[in-house]
Design a protein around this motif. Structure first.
Motif, PDB file in Angstrom:
ATOM      1  N   ASN A 115     -22.760 -39.416 -17.677  1.00 52.46           N
ATOM      2  CA  ASN A 115     -23.562 -38.215 -17.939  1.00 52.46           C
ATOM      3  C   ASN A 115     -24.993 -38.386 -17.460  1.00 52.46           C
ATOM      4  N   VAL A 116     -25.542 -39.559 -17.685  1.00 51.98           N
ATOM      5  CA  VAL A 116     -26.936 -39.828 -17.323  1.00 51.98           C
ATOM      6  C   VAL A 116     -27.078 -40.069 -15.827  1.00 51.98           C
ATOM      7  N   VAL A 117     -26.194 -40.900 -15.269  1.00 51.91           N
ATOM      8  CA  VAL A 117     -26.338 -41.303 -13.872  1.00 51.91           C
ATOM      9  C   VAL A 117     -26.078 -40.137 -12.928  1.00 51.91           C
ATOM     10  N   VAL A 118     -25.232 -39.193 -13.326  1.00 47.83           N
ATOM     11  CA  VAL A 118     -25.032 -37.998 -12.493  1.00 47.83           C
ATOM     12  C   VAL A 118     -26.350 -37.253 -12.317  1.00 47.83           C
ATOM     13  N   VAL A 119     -27.134 -37.197 -13.382  1.00 42.16           N
ATOM     14  CA  VAL A 119     -28.435 -36.512 -13.316  1.00 42.16           C
ATOM     15  C   VAL A 119     -29.359 -37.238 -12.343  1.00 42.16           C
ATOM     16  N   THR A 120     -29.449 -38.552 -12.459  1.00 43.04           N
ATOM     17  CA  THR A 120     -30.330 -39.305 -11.559  1.00 43.04           C
ATOM     18  C   THR A 120     -29.819 -39.234 -10.121  1.00 43.04           C
ATOM     19  N   SER A 121     -28.505 -39.109  -9.963  1.00 43.06           N
ATOM     20  CA  SER A 121     -27.937 -38.979  -8.620  1.00 43.06           C
ATOM     21  C   SER A 121     -28.445 -37.724  -7.933  1.00 43.06           C
TER      22      SER A 121
END
Length: 488
Positions: free
Chosen positions: A308-314
């Motif tokens: 959930n978090v890393v998709v945002v940073t991606s």
């Protein structure tokens, strides 16, 4: 044109200096091949693309998407043979704008420059919408807070503007951390699925010719080709890299190789997580949660939360990388007087193209504000519709560059083998022209709309090229000195 290997001489006419400080070149020697690869992979948003686009490709085209990703990577590898050879003779930042100018002439080169700025700018602007949606969902899922997407969109714009004004080496460090996290979570999912044997046992059917070509190759090709968007941007950092030609060659092939094998492996693994038949059913039934479901089932709830978090940073990494690419094209156009010399200004301390970056940040803010005030959907409208011209424009730009490479070396092969500078560019141009046709022919699958919108959006691409050509003709007639300096 001989021996023009990464010449960063900035001697200009005193009366035509675009920057009162006298600084007209970017900061040199600050980037390694690894850092340039981070920029390129970040622009492709490996996690964002995997979660958002691979399920769509599987649902619309089939499990052969895994094999199609390898084929698309091979097309760009073929293109890169002539691309890297010609890069040795390009003297300054400007990317494919300079390639087209050298090979096909100044008018079409300027047209390519306008197309490049348009394509990368809309990709950056549209990605703000995707970032806002995934950020909103992540906060809701992890903290149970209801936040408006507009908040996250403006946070993204502000962060992009700040980092765009700072040094490119800082951008590389930020993107390097983000991309490493993206690749790590994707590999964890793929490896765990593989080691557990998937849902029905491991199968190589996704790579079979029947699955890749025998069903619906159009949607798979149209979506898979976007996975490599921006890989050619390696030459945009020509003035800022160490050991010029060698670094660009390594970065180009490195970026293509990493993306090609990573995407294919991850796509194949997520198919195994549901089985060959079950993957298509899942992709059509719940595409946006396909990766989250697989991660939760095979790795655990903690991994799904990390996802959930890393998709945002991606998505933020994609915004920043596209913004950096568009800034450098705009910088090159300002320095060559295609546009206002103001865009050719460089920040003395950081060596960043601050004026071009600031102009694009203001444009992004205006577009996002318009969509927010009009209460339009951040994903279906801001992301999908805004990026559509870029989805078409980038393969068109690369196709033009392939023809330009062939034309350039047709006049003088410079001792290089014919297969590298003649055959490969023509083969790549033919393949990219076919890809462009597929994307336009099946554009309704991307936009989710029918009717005139699927006619208007593709027309933006030739309009940008024609406008650029007209601008070059105007310069030739009104400012012949400036015209002669284009890409020189």
């Amino acid at each position: 044109m001989e021996n023009r290997v990464w010449d960063t001489d900035t001697t200009t006419d005193p009366g035509s200096d675009p920057d009162p400080s006298g600084v007209t070149s970017l900061r040199s020697g600050v980037l390694t091949a690894r850092q340039v690869v981070f920029f390129v992979i970040a622009a492709a948003a490996p996690l964002g693309f995997s979660v958002g686009a691979i399920p769509l490709a599987i649902g619309r085209g089939g499990i052969g998407t895994a094999g199609m990703l390898l084929i698309c990577g091979a097309i760009f590898a073929v293109f890169s043979a002539g691309y890297v050879a010609m890069a040795r003779h390009i003297r300054k930042v400007g990317g494919l704008y300079l390639f087209v100018t050298e090979g096909l002439g100044r008018p079409l080169g300027v047209g390519a420059a306008f197309l490049a700025v348009l394509s990368y700018a809309v990709a950056s602007i549209g990605s703000v919408g995707a970032f806002a949606v995934f950020a909103q969902h992540a906060v809701q899922n992890l903290l149970h807070w209801n936040t408006p997407w507009e908040l996250w969109a403006f946070v993204a714009v502000a962060s992009m503007a700040l980092l765009g004004l700072l040094g490119v080496d800082l951008n590389a460090r930020v993107l390097g951390i983000v991309v490493t996290c993206e690749i790590a979570i994707l590999l964890v999912l793929a490896l765990v699925v593989t080691m557990s044997g998937g849902a029905d046992g491991l199968s190589a059917t996704a790579f079979s010719p029947h699955e890749v070509f025998g069903r619906q190759p159009g949607p798979m090709m149209a979506i898979a080709i976007t996975a490599f968007a921006g890989f050619e941007a390696t030459v945009l950092y020509a003035e800022e890299v160490r050991d010029g030609h060698r670094t660009i060659r390594r970065a180009t092939y490195g970026a293509i190789s990493v993306m090609m094998f990573l995407y294919a492996f991850v796509c194949w693994a997520v198919v195994q997580a549901f089985g060959d038949a079950g993957a298509v059913v899942q992709a059509n039934a719940d595409p946006t949660n396909m990766f989250f479901t697989a991660t939760h089932s095979f790795v655990g709830i903690w991994a799904a939360q990390v996802l959930n978090v890393v998709v945002v940073t991606s998505w933020f990494a994609a915004i920043l990388a596209f913004h950096n690419a568009a800034s450098r094209y705009l910088f090159a156009m300002g320095r060559d007087r295609v546009l206002s010399p103001m865009f050719g200004r460089v920040q003395q301390r950081t060596g960043s193209p601050w004026a071009a970056s600031a102009g694009l940040s203001i444009c992004t803010l205006l577009v996002v504000t318009i969509f927010a005030v009009a209460h339009l959907d951040p994903y279906l409208d801001l992301f999908v519709l805004c990026t559509t011209p870029g989805v078409i424009g980038l393969p068109v730009l690369t196709c033009l560059a392939s023809v330009a490479v062939f034309a350039y070396f047709l006049r003088n092969r410079r001792g290089l083998p014919a297969w590298q500078v003649w055959f490969c560019p023509l083969l790549a141009a033919a393949a990219l022209a076919f890809v462009t046709w597929l994307i336009i022919d099946q554009l309704d699958l991307f936009t989710g709309r029918s009717g005139i919108v699927n006619i208007i959006l593709p027309l933006v691409v030739p309009a940008a090229v024609l406008f650029g050509c007209a601008r070059a003709v105007w310069l030739r007639q009104r400012q012949p000195d400036a015209y002669e300096r284009l890409a020189s």
